[in-house]
Write a protein that holds these residues in place. Structure first.
Motif, PDB file in Angstrom:
ATOM      1  N   HIS A  81       0.850  -1.190   0.000  1.00 17.46           N
ATOM      2  CA  HIS A  81       0.000   0.000   0.000  1.00 17.46           C
ATOM      3  C   HIS A  81       0.884   1.238   0.000  1.00 17.46           C
ATOM      4  N   CYS A  82       0.504   2.249  -0.764  1.00 16.49           N
ATOM      5  CA  CYS A  82       1.213   3.526  -0.755  1.00 16.49           C
ATOM      6  C   CYS A  82       1.051   4.169   0.618  1.00 16.49           C
TER       7      CYS A  82
ATOM      8  N   LYS B  38      -3.298   3.538  -1.809  1.00 19.44           N
ATOM      9  CA  LYS B  38      -3.602   2.705  -2.977  1.00 19.44           C
ATOM     10  C   LYS B  38      -2.717   1.457  -2.986  1.00 19.44           C
TER      11      LYS B  38
ATOM     12  N   THR C 198      -0.361  -1.033  -4.726  1.00 18.48           N
ATOM     13  CA  THR C 198       0.576  -0.853  -5.837  1.00 18.48           C
ATOM     14  C   THR C 198       1.462  -2.082  -5.963  1.00 18.48           C
ATOM     15  N   ARG C 199       1.932  -2.357  -7.166  1.00 19.79           N
ATOM     16  CA  ARG C 199       2.801  -3.526  -7.381  1.00 19.79           C
ATOM     17  C   ARG C 199       4.199  -3.289  -6.836  1.00 19.79           C
ATOM     18  N   LYS C 200       4.608  -2.037  -6.788  1.00 23.65           N
ATOM     19  CA  LYS C 200       5.977  -1.697  -6.414  1.00 23.65           C
ATOM     20  C   LYS C 200       5.945  -0.403  -5.607  1.00 23.65           C
ATOM     21  N   SER C 201       6.830  -0.291  -4.623  1.00 19.34           N
ATOM     22  CA  SER C 201       6.882   0.968  -3.876  1.00 19.34           C
ATOM     23  C   SER C 201       8.161   1.714  -4.240  1.00 19.34           C
TER      24      SER C 201
ATOM     25  N   CYS D   6       3.537   5.039  -3.919  1.00 19.87           N
ATOM     26  CA  CYS D   6       3.231   4.578  -5.264  1.00 19.87           C
ATOM     27  C   CYS D   6       3.940   5.538  -6.229  1.00 19.87           C
ATOM     28  N   PHE D   7       3.997   5.199  -7.497  1.00 22.27           N
ATOM     29  CA  PHE D   7       4.739   6.022  -8.449  1.00 22.27           C
ATOM     30  C   PHE D   7       4.173   7.436  -8.522  1.00 22.27           C
ATOM     31  N   ASN D   8       2.847   7.565  -8.560  1.00 26.01           N
ATOM     32  CA  ASN D   8       2.235   8.891  -8.658  1.00 26.01           C
ATOM     33  C   ASN D   8       2.562   9.754  -7.437  1.00 26.01           C
ATOM     34  N   CYS D   9       2.426   9.202  -6.241  1.00 29.98           N
ATOM     35  CA  CYS D   9       2.717   9.979  -5.025  1.00 29.98           C
ATOM     36  C   CYS D   9       4.199  10.302  -4.909  1.00 29.98           C
TER      37      CYS D   9
END
Length: 140
Positions: A50-51, A56, A58-61, A67-70
């Protein structure tokens, strides 16, 4: 004791006896890791990430849990959080100036570290490792 949740960076402080106390936040629980010394501890990964900002899945942190967006937009993930020397808040440039006022525009320290070679670094006062030697560095 059982706890479940997202792991975040472990916190440390110095108690009245000048001993370092380590606390691990896991979901809503805060675990005193000093109480775990000499005991068996088991961590299990559920497979879900989770971000730490938006929550959210996410597959990867990225950047310690985003997450990528944050990672690209959250003020807590700005480059200067991990590398204070890159901070531009003093020039009025930040993702969120209110956040920068509260976190970036604070006293910073230059330090030397022996990592096999001499390293010169910059860190915020809140990030100085705890321990007896720290008190000599902090303003009184």
């Amino acid at each position: 004791m059982q706890a479940k949740g997202n792991l975040i960076k472990m916190k440390s402080s110095v108690d009245n006896d000048r001993q370092v106390v380590y606390r691990l936040s896991l979901g809503q629980a805060e675990i005193n890791m000093n109480d775990c010394l000499g005991k068996r501890v088991k961590f299990s990964f559920t497979g879900t990430i989770h971000c730490i900002s938006c929550g959210k899945v996410t597959r990867k942190s990225f950047a310690q849990g985003f997450c990528f967006n944050c990672m690209q937009t959250a003020p807590e993930a700005e480059d200067c959080v991990l590398r204070p020397a890159l901070c531009k808040a003093h020039l009025g440039i930040a993702r969120d100036m209110a956040y920068a006022q509260a976190h970036c525009l604070k006293p910073h320290f230059v330090y030397l570290a022996n990592t096999g070679e001499v390293k010169v670094g910059v860190t915020r006062q809140s990030q100085i490792p705890t321990g007896g030697w720290t008190r000599a560095l902090l303003p009184r």
